[in-house]
Each structure stands twice: as C-alpha cells, then as structure tokens.
Design a protein around this motif. Structure first.
Motif, PDB file in Angstrom:
ATOM      1  N   LEU A  99       0.848  -1.188   0.000  1.00 13.63           N
ATOM      2  CA  LEU A  99       0.000   0.000   0.000  1.00 13.63           C
ATOM      3  C   LEU A  99       0.883   1.237   0.000  1.00 13.63           C
ATOM      4  N   ASP A 100       0.443   2.260  -0.694  1.00 10.81           N
ATOM      5  CA  ASP A 100       1.201   3.510  -0.687  1.00 10.81           C
ATOM      6  C   ASP A 100       1.000   4.278   0.616  1.00 10.81           C
ATOM      7  N   LEU A 101      -0.214   4.198   1.161  1.00 13.35           N
ATOM      8  CA  LEU A 101      -0.508   4.899   2.413  1.00 13.35           C
ATOM      9  C   LEU A 101      -1.571   4.116   3.171  1.00 13.35           C
ATOM     10  N   LEU A 102      -1.284   3.814   4.426  1.00 10.48           N
ATOM     11  CA  LEU A 102      -2.239   3.134   5.301  1.00 10.48           C
ATOM     12  C   LEU A 102      -2.421   3.991   6.544  1.00 10.48           C
ATOM     13  N   ILE A 103      -3.669   4.307   6.858  1.00  4.58           N
ATOM     14  CA  ILE A 103      -3.939   5.192   7.993  1.00  4.58           C
ATOM     15  C   ILE A 103      -5.002   4.600   8.912  1.00  4.58           C
ATOM     16  N   ALA A 107      -9.543   8.135  15.893  1.00  4.38           N
ATOM     17  CA  ALA A 107      -8.632   8.147  17.042  1.00  4.38           C
ATOM     18  C   ALA A 107      -9.033   7.144  18.115  1.00  4.38           C
ATOM     19  N   LEU A 108     -10.327   6.815  18.227  1.00  5.10           N
ATOM     20  CA  LEU A 108     -10.854   5.917  19.241  1.00  5.10           C
ATOM     21  C   LEU A 108     -10.325   6.283  20.639  1.00  5.10           C
ATOM     22  N   PRO A 109     -10.607   7.497  21.108  1.00  7.52           N
ATOM     23  CA  PRO A 109     -10.046   7.968  22.376  1.00  7.52           C
ATOM     24  C   PRO A 109     -10.442   7.150  23.598  1.00  7.52           C
ATOM     25  N   THR A 110     -11.601   6.465  23.551  1.00  5.67           N
ATOM     26  CA  THR A 110     -12.016   5.672  24.706  1.00  5.67           C
ATOM     27  C   THR A 110     -11.216   4.379  24.863  1.00  5.67           C
ATOM     28  N   ARG A 111     -10.539   3.973  23.821  1.00  7.58           N
ATOM     29  CA  ARG A 111      -9.657   2.797  23.885  1.00  7.58           C
ATOM     30  C   ARG A 111      -8.354   3.131  23.162  1.00  7.58           C
ATOM     31  N   PHE A 112      -7.702   4.180  23.627  1.00  2.00           N
ATOM     32  CA  PHE A 112      -6.497   4.651  22.939  1.00  2.00           C
ATOM     33  C   PHE A 112      -5.357   3.640  23.036  1.00  2.00           C
ATOM     34  N   ASP A 113      -5.450   2.721  23.989  1.00  2.00           N
ATOM     35  CA  ASP A 113      -4.449   1.656  24.059  1.00  2.00           C
ATOM     36  C   ASP A 113      -4.488   0.816  22.786  1.00  2.00           C
ATOM     37  N   LEU A 114      -5.704   0.573  22.272  1.00  2.00           N
ATOM     38  CA  LEU A 114      -5.835  -0.169  21.022  1.00  2.00           C
ATOM     39  C   LEU A 114      -5.331   0.662  19.843  1.00  2.00           C
ATOM     40  N   THR A 115      -5.564   1.968  19.903  1.00  2.00           N
ATOM     41  CA  THR A 115      -5.078   2.871  18.852  1.00  2.00           C
ATOM     42  C   THR A 115      -3.556   2.832  18.791  1.00  2.00           C
ATOM     43  N   ILE A 116      -2.926   2.868  19.956  1.00  2.00           N
ATOM     44  CA  ILE A 116      -1.459   2.815  19.988  1.00  2.00           C
ATOM     45  C   ILE A 116      -0.960   1.491  19.416  1.00  2.00           C
ATOM     46  N   LEU A 122       1.287  -0.282  12.177  1.00  2.00           N
ATOM     47  CA  LEU A 122       1.600   0.489  10.968  1.00  2.00           C
ATOM     48  C   LEU A 122       3.100   0.753  10.878  1.00  2.00           C
ATOM     49  N   GLU A 123       3.714   1.088  12.014  1.00  2.00           N
ATOM     50  CA  GLU A 123       5.164   1.331  12.018  1.00  2.00           C
ATOM     51  C   GLU A 123       5.925   0.085  11.578  1.00  2.00           C
ATOM     52  N   ALA A 124       5.478  -1.086  12.030  1.00  2.00           N
ATOM     53  CA  ALA A 124       6.131  -2.333  11.642  1.00  2.00           C
ATOM     54  C   ALA A 124       5.950  -2.606  10.148  1.00  2.00           C
ATOM     55  N   LEU A 125       4.750  -2.346   9.632  1.00  2.00           N
ATOM     56  CA  LEU A 125       4.501  -2.534   8.203  1.00  2.00           C
ATOM     57  C   LEU A 125       5.363  -1.590   7.368  1.00  2.00           C
ATOM     58  N   LEU A 126       5.550  -0.382   7.867  1.00  2.00           N
ATOM     59  CA  LEU A 126       6.409   0.585   7.178  1.00  2.00           C
ATOM     60  C   LEU A 126       7.858   0.102   7.172  1.00  2.00           C
ATOM     61  N   ALA A 127       8.318  -0.379   8.314  1.00  2.86           N
ATOM     62  CA  ALA A 127       9.694  -0.873   8.415  1.00  2.86           C
ATOM     63  C   ALA A 127       9.929  -2.065   7.494  1.00  2.86           C
ATOM     64  N   ASP A 128       8.900  -2.867   7.300  1.00  7.66           N
ATOM     65  CA  ASP A 128       9.007  -4.047   6.441  1.00  7.66           C
ATOM     66  C   ASP A 128       8.843  -3.720   4.960  1.00  7.66           C
ATOM     67  N   GLY A 129       8.513  -2.463   4.641  1.00 12.93           N
ATOM     68  CA  GLY A 129       8.322  -2.075   3.252  1.00 12.93           C
ATOM     69  C   GLY A 129       6.978  -2.485   2.684  1.00 12.93           C
ATOM     70  N   ARG A 130       6.072  -2.908   3.530  1.00  8.14           N
ATOM     71  CA  ARG A 130       4.760  -3.340   3.041  1.00  8.14           C
ATOM     72  C   ARG A 130       3.827  -2.154   2.815  1.00  8.14           C
ATOM     73  N   SER A 152       6.879   6.203  17.570  1.00  7.36           N
ATOM     74  CA  SER A 152       8.163   6.718  17.079  1.00  7.36           C
ATOM     75  C   SER A 152       8.071   7.512  15.790  1.00  7.36           C
ATOM     76  N   ILE A 153       7.105   7.202  14.950  1.00  8.40           N
ATOM     77  CA  ILE A 153       7.047   7.791  13.611  1.00  8.40           C
ATOM     78  C   ILE A 153       5.915   8.804  13.521  1.00  8.40           C
ATOM     79  N   VAL A 154       6.259  10.004  13.091  1.00  8.72           N
ATOM     80  CA  VAL A 154       5.260  11.063  12.925  1.00  8.72           C
ATOM     81  C   VAL A 154       4.347  10.712  11.753  1.00  8.72           C
ATOM     82  N   PRO A 155       3.034  10.795  11.917  1.00 11.79           N
ATOM     83  CA  PRO A 155       2.142  10.493  10.794  1.00 11.79           C
ATOM     84  C   PRO A 155       2.461  11.349   9.569  1.00 11.79           C
ATOM     85  N   ALA A 156       2.467  10.720   8.408  1.00 12.86           N
ATOM     86  CA  ALA A 156       2.696  11.466   7.171  1.00 12.86           C
ATOM     87  C   ALA A 156       1.465  12.275   6.791  1.00 12.86           C
ATOM     88  N   ILE A 157       0.281  11.763   7.176  1.00 10.60           N
ATOM     89  CA  ILE A 157      -1.007  12.349   6.807  1.00 10.60           C
ATOM     90  C   ILE A 157      -1.931  12.373   8.018  1.00 10.60           C
TER      91      ILE A 157
END
Length: 290
Positions: A99-103, A107-116, A122-130, A152-157
């Motif tokens: 994928l070119d961009l996955l977002i 935000a799902l603020p009531t379960r932000f642990d799941l958001t994190i 997403l960070e792992a998929l980016l590191a893997d080049g997927r 660790s990674i600032v959102p691109a979008i």
C-alpha cells in the motif's frame, strides 16, 4: 501537483475518494477518475468497496507504481495483531502486495491503548516495506499529542474534515508543526453539503463571486483553495461530468485576498461525526475477510 510527505514519498495532492460509493458504482467511478487523470485513490476498509477499487485499477491498465493507493483501518481491527491482519484483508481485497498509504480511520479515544497498538503495527509494516507511508484520520490536537508520546514515527497524513465552513485551523497548525500533511475529506462542503437542511457552501455568495471571476464552479474554487494552501483534497463523485470538473483545477490561481475571504467563511460547525463520539460500542462492526 504533488506533495512530498515527511518520509520523502511523493503523493498527488488531488485524489479521488469513494466514501459512500456503492460497490456496484465504484468500479465505473474509479475507472472514470483514472481515465480523467487522477492518480491518488482513497478508500477504506469500512467503505466496503476496496475490492472494486482494486478491480478498477487493474482494468485501467495503468502500471501499479503510477497509482497511489490509500486505505484505512477501521476501529474494530485496532490492536497490534489485529491491525497487521487488517492490512492483509485490505491488500487481499485490493489485489496488491504493497500500500502507498495506510492510515487509522479514527482516534478511538475511549480505547487509545488499542489505537497505539494499531499505530505500532503500521510502524512495523512501514519498516518491512509493506506500506510506503503511514498516517491517521480524524485525529484532533490532543490525539496527535498522545500518539506522539507513545510512538516513534510522525504520521505522514492526518485526514480530517476541512472545507470553507469548517477549517479546523488548530488541527491544521498541529499537523504543520509536526510535518504532517493535512488531507481534506469532503473538501467541497462536508458530508451534508448536498442535503436540504443547513446552509450549503454551493450557495455561498462569496464562493459564487470568486467562481464567476475565474469562470469556474464553486466546487473548483474550493478545491483550488485546498491545493494553494498546501492540503491534499479528496473530492468524491460517481458522476463522470462531476469527476472531470473536480479535476479541472490546475489552470487558474486564487489571489491572496480570495484565499483570505474563503478562510473567513469558517463557521466552526462540524458536519461529520464528532471524533470523541466514535466508540467501539457505537461504531464497531466486523470487517469481512478478503
């Protein structure tokens, strides 16, 4: 016109959205958009039309590397392992390996642990080049701050509701400060723009006057406003004439005074869902397998 994301990836500034496009309409709409010249296609797992987007791209004959594909993970698939599987579901439906961009869709603020957990996937998929870039959608200032503290990674979008009647300047400023591109969904008036209730931007006298001065439509003026202010915009339509009209925005330029007058139309009234109200209890639903 392209934008360069914070990791160096380039993305078309103007894209084509398929929110609320029925699956049976999506193939033809995306095919028309690609034929018109769009090269950024935005979809989402929750839209239920990723498979049709992929079919249209394949039928177009345009090389995969020339089409920028963006999709979103729905809240029901948040969590580290769940989001890794969500990637597999989306790529399976789209018929692509990368994928070119996955977002993240909300935000799902009531379960932000799941958001994190989801964002770390997403960070792992980016590191893997997927995926080539990662980001978020409908994240407000406090959500962005909480995300930055734990990842660790600032959102691109950051894809948010932005149109002349609702500009979310504080969120745009937070995006800019972090090096995140603001991407506007429903960029020509919000999701209620065509409804009979409430003021419609298409009838706005300021926008109509600017449009008349340039020989353009109010919709084209709004899209030009986004592009000149450095945003990505994702107009949506299933009508060929409207699809073409929304792409015909590169042959004129708004003046500084015109841009300012559009900025002044902001009412502060959100037309889409309030991000704080999006919970698993109210919006959760299973995303089908590929």
């Amino acid at each position: 016109m392209n934008l360069t994301l914070n990791n160096g990836v380039t993305m078309p500034a103007l894209g084509f959205g398929v929110f609320q496009a029925a699956p049976e309409e999506t193939v033809d709409a995306v095919a028309t958009a690609l034929e018109t010249g769009y090269r950024l296609i935005d979809t989402a797992a929750a839209y239920g039309n990723e498979r049709e987007v992929g079919e249209a791209i394949r039928r177009s004959g345009i090389p995969r590397e020339d089409v920028f594909i963006e999709t979103k993970v729905w809240i029901s698939d948040y969590g580290y392992d769940e989001t890794l599987h969500a990637f597999e579901k989306s790529t399976g439906k789209l018929g692509v390996d990368q994928l070119d961009l996955l977002i993240l869709h909300q935000a799902l603020p009531t379960r932000f642990d799941l958001t994190i957990g989801a964002y770390k996937a997403l960070e792992a998929l980016l590191a893997d080049g997927r995926v080539r870039a990662i980001g978020v959608s409908n994240f407000m200032v406090d959500h962005l701050a909480r995300l930055a503290e734990q990842t660790s990674i600032v959102p691109a979008i950051n894809q948010i509701e932005v149109h002349p009647y609702f500009s979310q300047r504080a969120v745009q400023e937070a995006d800019a400060a972090a090096g995140t591109v603001t991407q506007a969904w429903s960029p020509i008036g919000g999701i209620t723009a065509y409804r009979p209730t409430g003021a419609s931007v298409f009838d706005d006298e300021t926008l109509q006057a600017i449009a008349a001065a340039h020989g353009k439509s109010p919709a084209q003026v709004m899209l030009r406003w986004h592009l000149q202010q450095g945003r990505s915009a994702l107009p949506k339509s299933v009508r060929p004439a409207r699809i073409a009209e929304n792409f015909d925005v590169f042959d004129f330029e708004l003046t500084a005074a015109e841009l300012s007058s559009i900025d002044e139309l902001d009412t502060g009234e959100r037309r889409g869902p309030e991000p704080e109200d999006v919970t698993l209890e109210t919006f959760g639903r299973a995303i089908p397998e590929a």
